[in-house]
Design a protein around this motif. Structure first.
Motif, PDB file in Angstrom:
ATOM      1  N   UNK A  16     -14.327  53.211  52.921  1.00 20.25           N
ATOM      2  CA  UNK A  16     -15.158  52.538  53.914  1.00 20.25           C
ATOM      3  C   UNK A  16     -15.194  53.290  55.230  1.00 20.25           C
ATOM      4  N   UNK A  17     -14.083  53.917  55.605  1.00 19.23           N
ATOM      5  CA  UNK A  17     -14.069  54.736  56.823  1.00 19.23           C
ATOM      6  C   UNK A  17     -14.993  55.942  56.671  1.00 19.23           C
ATOM      7  N   UNK A  18     -14.958  56.549  55.490  1.00 22.28           N
ATOM      8  CA  UNK A  18     -15.831  57.704  55.267  1.00 22.28           C
ATOM      9  C   UNK A  18     -17.305  57.290  55.352  1.00 22.28           C
ATOM     10  N   UNK A  19     -17.626  56.124  54.798  1.00 19.13           N
ATOM     11  CA  UNK A  19     -19.008  55.642  54.897  1.00 19.13           C
ATOM     12  C   UNK A  19     -19.394  55.414  56.357  1.00 19.13           C
ATOM     13  N   UNK A  20     -18.464  54.882  57.150  1.00 17.86           N
ATOM     14  CA  UNK A  20     -18.734  54.703  58.579  1.00 17.86           C
ATOM     15  C   UNK A  20     -18.965  56.048  59.274  1.00 17.86           C
ATOM     16  N   UNK A  21     -18.203  57.069  58.883  1.00 19.84           N
ATOM     17  CA  UNK A  21     -18.412  58.406  59.457  1.00 19.84           C
ATOM     18  C   UNK A  21     -19.830  58.892  59.196  1.00 19.84           C
ATOM     19  N   UNK A  22     -20.268  58.726  57.963  1.00 20.13           N
ATOM     20  CA  UNK A  22     -21.600  59.213  57.584  1.00 20.13           C
ATOM     21  C   UNK A  22     -22.685  58.423  58.312  1.00 20.13           C
ATOM     22  N   UNK A  44     -15.659  64.794  56.970  1.00 19.58           N
ATOM     23  CA  UNK A  44     -15.157  63.438  57.107  1.00 19.58           C
ATOM     24  C   UNK A  44     -13.813  63.441  57.840  1.00 19.58           C
ATOM     25  N   UNK A  45     -13.460  62.317  58.412  1.00 24.40           N
ATOM     26  CA  UNK A  45     -12.229  62.247  59.210  1.00 24.40           C
ATOM     27  C   UNK A  45     -11.033  62.823  58.434  1.00 24.40           C
TER      28      UNK A  45
END
Length: 260
Positions: free
Chosen positions: A74-80, A58-59
């Motif tokens: 939410x950023x981590x979910x976008x990464x996935x 993850x980022x």
């Protein structure tokens, strides 16, 4: 095994099986302070079992770009989701600890074939985890409350590995976003999954970071079977008996995929 960097700057470790026979790919999501590296045992064994796989950092973790300081769940979910949509077929999502909560959020936004939650942060606020940390190391709990990163001590992660191996893994762990740590304590449950994919939960009743009661409630929320491995530590994919939870997942997958 090859390490790749996606166009978004995320490290994605790919392990291709010579005999996947059209099986869906596995996409592994690490937990707090970890990186794609933590799945190396499971990726190698899954390839031998006929599953190609991908593990994302993850980022701000591992070899990925991005700033932890500004990262949110939410950023981590976008990464996935970004990695999942780049794969040749919809994947099976496998998330550990914080990554298990990220997977819960992804399931509400993106349809997958199946999901496996490994010692996941529960669907409901993880205040019990903070209490568990405070009982063992009060200053670690205060550090989280004060906006510092939880020190990932070997004793939190492993019960069975010898000290040198446990310390070596713990030393590979890094920091975590203070905002994300607060979100783990205060988040709302994710919306129901799209497409009602089958879900499996793997856990240990001796977990020193995620109390088993919350894991069991999360499994009930998703109608998931729970397979528990007494005596193992929080990092089920790295502790000495890592083959046992992996074997439970590989036994479950064909039946789950056939039913969905």
């Amino acid at each position: 095994m090859t390490g790749n960097t996606s166009s978004s700057g995320l490290e994605v470790v790919e392990r291709v099986s010579a005999d996947d026979q059209g099986r869906p790919p596995l996409l592994f999501v690490h937990g707090l302070g970890h990186g794609a590296w933590c799945w190396e045992n499971w990726q190698a064994a899954a390839a031998d079992a006929g599953y190609s796989s991908y593990a994302v950092s993850l980022r701000g973790h591992g070899g990925s770009s991005g700033r932890l300081r500004t990262a949110r769940l939410g950023h981590y979910a976008e990464d996935v989701i970004g990695v999942a949509t780049s794969l040749p077929a919809p994947p099976v999502l496998i998330g550990h600890s914080m990554g298990g909560l990220v997977v819960q959020q992804v399931l509400a936004r993106y349809a997958v074939r199946a999901a496996v939650l490994v010692a996941p942060v529960p669907a409901h606020p993880a205040v019990a985890s903070l209490a568990a940390i405070a009982r063992r190391h009060p200053l670690d709990a205060l550090r989280i409350v004060g906006g510092g990163s939880l020190p990932l001590r070997a004793e939190y992660l492993f019960h069975e590995l010898d000290d040198s191996a446990a310390d070596a893994h713990a030393d590979r762990c890094g920091g975590e976003s203070a905002v994300v740590q607060y979100q783990l304590l205060l988040h709302r449950p994710a919306r129901p999954p799209l497409g009602s994919p089958p879900v499996l939960v793997l856990a240990t009743p001796e977990d020193r970071l995620v109390p088993i009661a919350g894991v069991r409630r999360t499994a009930a929320r998703y109608g998931a079977d729970v397979v528990e491995f007494p005596g193992m530590g929080h990092d089920l994919m790295l502790d000495t008996r890592w083959r046992e939870p992996l074997g439970a997942m590989l036994d479950w997958l064909p039946k789950a995929l056939a039913s969905h």
